[in-house]
Design a protein around this motif. Structure first.
Motif, short mmCIF file in Angstrom:
data_model
loop_
_atom_site.label_atom_id
_atom_site.label_comp_id
_atom_site.label_asym_id
_atom_site.label_seq_id
_atom_site.Cartn_x
_atom_site.Cartn_y
_atom_site.Cartn_z
N GLY A 1 0.79 -1.01 0.21
CA GLY A 1 0.15 0.79 0.05
C GLY A 1 0.88 1.16 0.30
O GLY A 1 -0.08 2.35 -0.06
N THR A 2 2.15 1.41 -0.19
CA THR A 2 3.09 2.33 -0.49
C THR A 2 2.98 3.04 -1.76
O THR A 2 3.02 2.59 -2.74
N THR A 3 2.64 4.05 -1.13
CA THR A 3 2.70 5.43 -2.36
C THR A 3 3.53 5.96 -2.70
O THR A 3 4.56 6.12 -2.27
N PHE A 4 3.40 6.38 -3.48
CA PHE A 4 4.81 7.19 -4.49
C PHE A 4 4.92 8.83 -2.87
O PHE A 4 5.63 9.36 -3.15
N SER A 5 3.91 9.17 -3.35
CA SER A 5 3.75 10.23 -2.45
C SER A 5 4.17 10.15 -0.45
O SER A 5 4.86 11.10 0.04
N ASP A 6 4.26 8.85 -0.51
CA ASP A 6 4.15 7.99 1.13
C ASP A 6 5.94 8.54 0.63
O ASP A 6 6.62 8.79 2.03
N ILE A 7 6.47 8.17 0.06
CA ILE A 7 8.16 8.15 -0.58
C ILE A 7 8.57 9.13 -0.32
O ILE A 7 9.19 10.10 0.57
N ALA A 8 8.00 10.32 -0.66
CA ALA A 8 8.20 11.63 -1.26
C ALA A 8 8.26 12.37 0.37
O ALA A 8 9.13 13.36 0.87
#
Length: 135
Positions: free
Chosen positions: A28-35
């Motif tokens: 459930g990891t999104t690119f926004s979470d990474i950012a």
């Protein structure tokens, strides 16, 4: 370019994005979470399957580069036959003084980048490791 803007035209990689693209559907990891994460935490958020894909893509590219350099006429590293601006079509080609100078500058730039990354990682892992203050 279209990937950067996303399907709606918004930057889906921004932490404030309303529509976030999934990096991993299993976690459930999104690119926004990474950012939003700290740099070293973001590296740990990428699933093992993602790192495996990166490893194989980089390995494939390196195998092609090795084959071209050592098995095909001993070409100069970085000569992939793609030169849309015509740098190698000048007098002297890859052996011209100007291109030798540019290659040397690129090698030095890479070395400085490696030292910078090492300093950044050491400062992240050991707070205060570098005597330079940053916000």
């Amino acid at each position: 370019f279209p990937l950067y803007l996303g399907p709606t035209g918004s930057n889906c990689f921004s932490p404030e994005s309303d529509t976030a693209w999934l990096l991993s559907s299993t976690t459930g990891t999104t690119f926004s979470d990474i950012a939003k994460a700290a740099p070293l935490d973001a590296i740990q958020m990428v699933p093992a399957a993602g790192w495996l894909q990166i490893f194989f893509a980089a390995g494939w590219f390196e195998c092609i580069a090795y084959h071209r350099q050592w098995n095909q006429e001993g070409r100069v590293p970085g000569d992939y036959g793609y030169d849309p601006l015509g740098f190698t079509k000048r007098e002297g080609g890859f052996e011209s003084e100007e291109l030798k100078s540019l290659r040397l500058k690129e090698i030095k730039n890479g070395r400085v980048a490696m030292m910078t990354i090492a300093a950044w990682v050491s400062n992240e892992m050991i707070p205060g490791a570098l005597p330079v203050w940053h916000p």
